[in-house]
Design an enzyme around this catalytic site. Sequence first.
Site, mmCIF file in Angstrom:
data_model
loop_
_atom_site.group_PDB
_atom_site.id
_atom_site.type_symbol
_atom_site.label_atom_id
_atom_site.label_comp_id
_atom_site.label_asym_id
_atom_site.label_seq_id
_atom_site.Cartn_x
_atom_site.Cartn_y
_atom_site.Cartn_z
ATOM 1 N N HIS A 77 -1.106 3.817 2.676
ATOM 2 C CA HIS A 77 -2.449 4.094 2.151
ATOM 3 C C HIS A 77 -2.513 3.804 0.653
ATOM 4 C CE1 HIS A 77 -6.305 6.010 1.501
ATOM 5 N NE2 HIS A 77 -5.760 6.877 0.665
ATOM 6 N N ASP A 80 -2.634 0.131 0.139
ATOM 7 C CA ASP A 80 -3.959 -0.349 0.520
ATOM 8 C C ASP A 80 -4.974 -0.047 -0.576
ATOM 9 O OD1 ASP A 80 -5.894 -1.439 2.407
ATOM 10 O OD2 ASP A 80 -6.584 0.641 2.655
#
Length: 106
Positions: A77, A80
């Site tokens: 995450h 990202d």
Amino acid sequence: MNNEMEMIIFNIINYAGTAKGLAYEALNEAEKGNFDKIPELMKEADQNLLEAHKVQTSIIQAEARGEKPEVSVLFVHAQDQLMTAMESKTLIESLIRMHKKIDGVK
């Protein structure tokens, strides 16, 4: 995952999110025609991206030394968030240039 790695990951997320928010704030200023505020907002976004990248680089360097970081969903995450912040900033820079062109600002 140890606490140190969690802090590293949260730093990436924090810096990336701040950078993206600042870039969008700059775009909002462009939409209002407030072009004088944009350079400082984008400079601050760049500084946050640089800090996020430094943190990311420390993880890469640790892995190059043979330390294997635990890859978690949270780590993915964070990566990202950093990549989307960088891409958002690039796209926003283009949109700001378009707003300047439309408004006749050089």
